[in-house]
Scaffold this motif. Structure first.
Motif, mmCIF file in Angstrom:
data_model
loop_
_atom_site.group_PDB
_atom_site.id
_atom_site.type_symbol
_atom_site.label_atom_id
_atom_site.label_comp_id
_atom_site.label_asym_id
_atom_site.label_seq_id
_atom_site.Cartn_x
_atom_site.Cartn_y
_atom_site.Cartn_z
ATOM 1 N N ALA A 46 0.810 -1.211 0.000
ATOM 2 C CA ALA A 46 0.000 0.000 0.000
ATOM 3 C C ALA A 46 0.847 1.267 0.000
ATOM 4 O O ALA A 46 0.537 2.246 -0.684
ATOM 5 N N GLU A 47 1.938 1.269 0.756
ATOM 6 C CA GLU A 47 2.738 2.474 0.936
ATOM 7 C C GLU A 47 4.036 2.500 0.141
ATOM 8 O O GLU A 47 4.699 3.524 0.063
ATOM 9 N N ARG A 48 4.406 1.358 -0.435
ATOM 10 C CA ARG A 48 5.700 1.302 -1.122
ATOM 11 C C ARG A 48 5.765 0.062 -2.008
ATOM 12 O O ARG A 48 4.892 -0.820 -1.942
ATOM 13 N N ALA A 49 6.823 0.010 -2.810
ATOM 14 C CA ALA A 49 7.151 -1.190 -3.573
ATOM 15 C C ALA A 49 8.517 -1.677 -3.116
ATOM 16 O O ALA A 49 9.402 -0.867 -2.816
ATOM 17 N N VAL A 98 15.804 -2.680 -2.608
ATOM 18 C CA VAL A 98 15.510 -1.260 -2.436
ATOM 19 C C VAL A 98 14.002 -1.087 -2.406
ATOM 20 O O VAL A 98 13.242 -1.947 -2.874
ATOM 21 N N THR A 99 13.552 0.018 -1.858
ATOM 22 C CA THR A 99 12.125 0.333 -1.841
ATOM 23 C C THR A 99 11.888 1.640 -2.573
ATOM 24 O O THR A 99 12.797 2.463 -2.721
ATOM 25 N N ALA A 100 10.661 1.829 -3.044
ATOM 26 C CA ALA A 100 10.304 3.042 -3.773
ATOM 27 C C ALA A 100 8.821 3.330 -3.601
ATOM 28 O O ALA A 100 8.012 2.411 -3.406
ATOM 29 N N SER A 101 8.475 4.619 -3.670
ATOM 30 C CA SER A 101 7.069 5.019 -3.604
ATOM 31 C C SER A 101 6.383 4.884 -4.959
ATOM 32 O O SER A 101 5.157 4.817 -5.044
#
Length: 401
Positions: free
Chosen positions: A137-140, A150-153
């Protein structure tokens, strides 16, 4: 895990330009892709609207020496059919431009973009392949083949027709194929091209010559039946040079093919949605069609401009994919359908289809206002409708007065 506001997956022309444009908005961006593979012998024609983006990114001074202007574009009926269309020539000067766009070899263009990506402080170039991506819901969460995560919006899928981002987002596609392949090569010629691009419409697809810098070199996309493509690639350099010269009707004099030609099969693809949740698709992850009228990358650059305009400076919303899809849908589908219909009209032996195509080109050749309207539409999608609305309002206003 390192977090980025935006992760762009794929470092081809579309992905690299998207990463640069998004990084220039002040967002933290990761450009994720393996190192470049074999050299790309193709060229890319960037039209006027796309050049505005390239200039905004500060790339034009470095690109200009590599590019050849397209001052005129000519369509020639290269068939032997009973109903042949007249030759139509579009001059940029008719719409107040020095050139419709510029033709740029892909290999040095990509090298320049790679260098620029390394120089942007808010852009991190990650040399790795995407193994998987999970959307929350808040990130990938992106897992790479070197073990990093890594994470990203927001995830921008620029990873081509077999897009892993598209698959992970659960976006289906519509695929179709054509009984065609394309031979791509560069050639030298005796007669200067005078910045004129010529597209011969043949029964098996377009044969398109596009100027390269210097006046005496051009690039070529030659669409043929797959079996003819195999025969063309088997020709000796001298025989291939003669074949190109004859197909060009010797317009550019003696031809000498340079290097080794490349080939690829032609097919079409359109995603059923161009964005979903925290994923958006650009370039051939979203749409692909035959190389007619220099539409492919120019459509991709409009994808990029739309993404930049949607993001603004606020936090990236969880429905950014749906917003992007709504913004891009009409442009992408209209271009895909128009290119598909034009290509199929070349292949059709159905007489009414040939009549419609010939009549349309006859109208463009003989009616200057219609020709100008189509040129403006090709350069700036939607402008033709806006122009018609403006003209109608003006006429209605005069009658009311």
């Amino acid at each position: 895990m390192e977090h980025f506001e935006i992760a762009v997956v794929g470092a081809g022309l579309a992905g690299s330009l998207a990463a640069l444009a998004l990084a220039d908005t002040g967002r933290s961006v990761a450009l994720i892709a393996p190192a470049a593979g074999r050299p790309d012998g193709r060229t890319t024609a960037l039209m006027d609207q796309s050049l505005a983006l390239v200039r905004d990114l500060g790339l034009w001074p470095a690109i200009a020496p590599l590019a050849a202007p397209l001052s005129s574009m000519r369509i020639v009926d290269g068939t032997n059919r009973l109903l042949r269309a007249p030759t139509v020539t579009f001059h940029a000067a008719e719409v107040g431009l020095d050139a419709f766009g510029y033709n740029i070899p892909n290999t040095p263009f990509l090298a320049l973009l790679e260098k620029e990506a390394e120089a942007r402080p808010s852009l991190s170039r990650i040399v790795a392949s995407l193994s998987q991506v999970a959307f929350e819901a808040e990130r990938a969460i992106l897992t790479l083949d070197d073990g990093r995560t890594v994470t990203a919006s927001l995830v921008v899928g620029a990873d081509g027709r077999r897009s892993g981002v598209r698959e992970a987002a659960g976006i289906e596609i519509h695929n179709w194929s054509y009984p065609q392949s394309a031979v791509v090569l560069n050639f030298a010629h005796q007669v200067a091209h005078q910045n004129v691009s010529t597209e011969f419409h043949t029964p098996h697809g377009p044969f398109t010559q596009v100027p390269l810098p210097g006046g005496l070199r051009s690039s070529l996309v030659w669409v043929q039946k797959p079996e003819d493509t195999e025969a063309t690639l088997a020709l000796s350099p001298d025989a291939l040079s003669l074949a190109v010269e004859q197909r060009m009707q010797s317009m550019l004099g003696k031809v000498t093919v340079e290097g080794t030609p490349q080939s690829f099969p032609l097919s079409g693809m359109a995603a059923k949605s161009f964005g979903k949740g925290r994923a958006i698709l650009i370039g051939e992850a979203a749409h692909a069609f035959p190389p007619i009228g220099a539409q492919g990358l120019n459509l991709s650059l409009r994808d990029i401009m739309a993404a930049v305009s949607l993001l603004g400076s606020a936090p990236i919303p969880d429905d950014i994919g749906a917003r992007y899809n709504a913004k891009r849908r009409a442009d992408i589908l209209s271009r895909t359908v128009s290119v598909d219909l034009l290509n199929r009209s070349l292949l059709s032996d159905f007489l009414p289809v040939q009549m419609l195509r010939a009549a349309g080109l006859q109208a463009l050749a003989s009616v200057a206002p219609l020709r100008n309207l189509m040129m403006r539409e090709g350069l700036n999608p939607g402008s033709a409708l806006q122009s018609l609305r403006g003209t109608l309002r003006e006429k209605i206003g005069r009658k009311s007065a």
